[in-house]
Design an enzyme around this catalytic site. Structure first.
Site, short mmCIF file in Angstrom:
data_model
loop_
_atom_site.label_atom_id
_atom_site.label_comp_id
_atom_site.label_asym_id
_atom_site.label_seq_id
_atom_site.Cartn_x
_atom_site.Cartn_y
_atom_site.Cartn_z
N ARG A 17 0.85 -1.18 0.00
CA ARG A 17 0.00 0.00 0.00
C ARG A 17 0.89 1.23 0.00
NH1 ARG A 17 -3.56 -2.83 -1.41
NH2 ARG A 17 -5.66 -3.11 -0.50
N GLU A 66 -4.14 7.58 -4.74
CA GLU A 66 -4.32 6.99 -6.07
C GLU A 66 -5.65 7.44 -6.67
OE1 GLU A 66 -3.91 2.76 -5.68
OE2 GLU A 66 -1.83 2.88 -5.00
N HIS A 110 -1.11 0.17 -9.88
CA HIS A 110 -1.71 -0.75 -8.91
C HIS A 110 -2.32 -1.97 -9.62
CE1 HIS A 110 -3.51 -0.78 -4.60
NE2 HIS A 110 -3.27 -2.02 -5.02
#
Length: 323
Positions: free
Chosen positions: A239, A268, A287
């Site tokens: 993360r 994000e 991601h």
């Protein structure tokens, strides 16, 4: 008789819903790329019995208080830092995640990112696309070796163990740090437990695979980057909040560490003007750790299985419980 309502916060393949259609009324946000607006999620949740959400949805105490009637929130991710699990537990709402099914796929991506960063793969690809390749030269885009180097894995869970197994194929020395010792992994894979500071000091590759918690927020900060070798490469596939992006940028720009490969960021999505994208020694991905067709489909199916179990009066397969 009215069917229970399940709200899905992103457009997913409808064929994945077919095994459950006779039992449930599915409602879905019609966009696959854009997250559902919070007001629409709140409105839809008022009528729903269960929610299948993505990591982009913030399921906080205010949302849970408004929707205490929900029986389950199935998060399509291993991490669940987007959900106030403690509040959900207090209200009797099940929270589930998707462990196991994405382990190998995420480990593949982790090692691919490590290799791309070490061997400057994206930089080399751009070199040709920009028509800069005029001659062969002995040190053109020379990168770092991977074989026989030391990898330090922070977070020896399922994915950490899978990454360690891949590292054995490169004859790497494997250090790890975890909240608790993983004696089985030590025995099966040959990993060595060390304190966090020792891992930073001795590793050629430092890999972040820890969940985001109060304890791990900005675990990789200015002090951590200063502790690493100048030749060290930092990889984050956990993360974004586990790293201090400003400190990482400064460490990369100053040469305090050699390079970084990132699949996650503090906020994000990031835009094309993000400072880390301006650095040649950084590889950035959007991601996609678990993003293979098979794995993402399995993650959705596991979410649906969890919802089905709860709405049928059974325990879910992969509950998240906070003691």
């Amino acid at each position: 008789m009215t069917k229970p309502i399940i709200y899905i916060t992103r457009k997913i393949p409808v064929e994945l819903l077919k095994p459950y259609e006779d039992r449930y009324d599915f409602r879905m946000w019609p966009e696959s790329e854009t997250p559902v607006p919070r007001e629409i999620l709140r409105r839809e949740a008022r009528e729903a019995d269960g929610v299948l959400c993505m990591l982009t949805e913030k399921i906080d105490e205010a949302f849970l208080s408004e929707n205490a009637h929900l029986q389950i929130i199935a998060n399509m991710a291993v991490g669940y830092d987007n959900i106030n699990v403690e509040a959900a537990n207090r209200k009797g709402i099940w929270v589930t995640n998707t462990p196991d099914v994405l382990t190998e796929t995420t480990a593949d991506l982790t090692f691919a990112l490590l290799m791309a960063t070490a061997r400057r793969v994206t930089e080399a690809s751009d070199y040709i696309k920009e028509d800069r390749w005029k001659n062969w030269s002995p040190f053109l885009l020379a990168g770092s070796d991977i074989h026989h180097k030391t990898i330090g894995i922070v977070g020896m869970g399922r994915i950490g163990k899978a990454v360690a197994k891949r590292a054995t194929g490169f004859n790497m020395s494997i250090l790890y740090h975890n909240r608790t010792r993983k004696h089985q992994a030590e025995k099966e894979v040959g990993v060595t437990y060390v304190p966090f500071e020792t891992l930073l000091d001795e590793s050629d590759y430092v890999i972040s695979l820890v969940p985001l918690t109060k304890e791990t927020k900005h675990l990789f900060n200015e002090a951590a980057f200063q502790k690493m070798k100048e030749s060290a490469i930092f990889i984050n596939v956990s993360r974004g909040g586990t790293m201090d992006e400003i400190a990482l940028y400064e460490a990369l720009q100053s040469g305090e560490i050699k390079a970084a490969g990132l699949d996650v960021f503090e906020e994000e999505p990031i835009s094309s003007d993000h400072p880390l994208l301006k650095l040649d020694n950084t590889v950035c991905l959007p991601h996609i750790g678990s993003s293979s067709m098979k794995t993402r489909s399995q993650m959705i199916t596991l979410c649906l299985d969890n919802i089905d179990a709860v709405l049928q009066g059974q325990q879910p397969k992969t509950p998240v419980r906070i003691e």
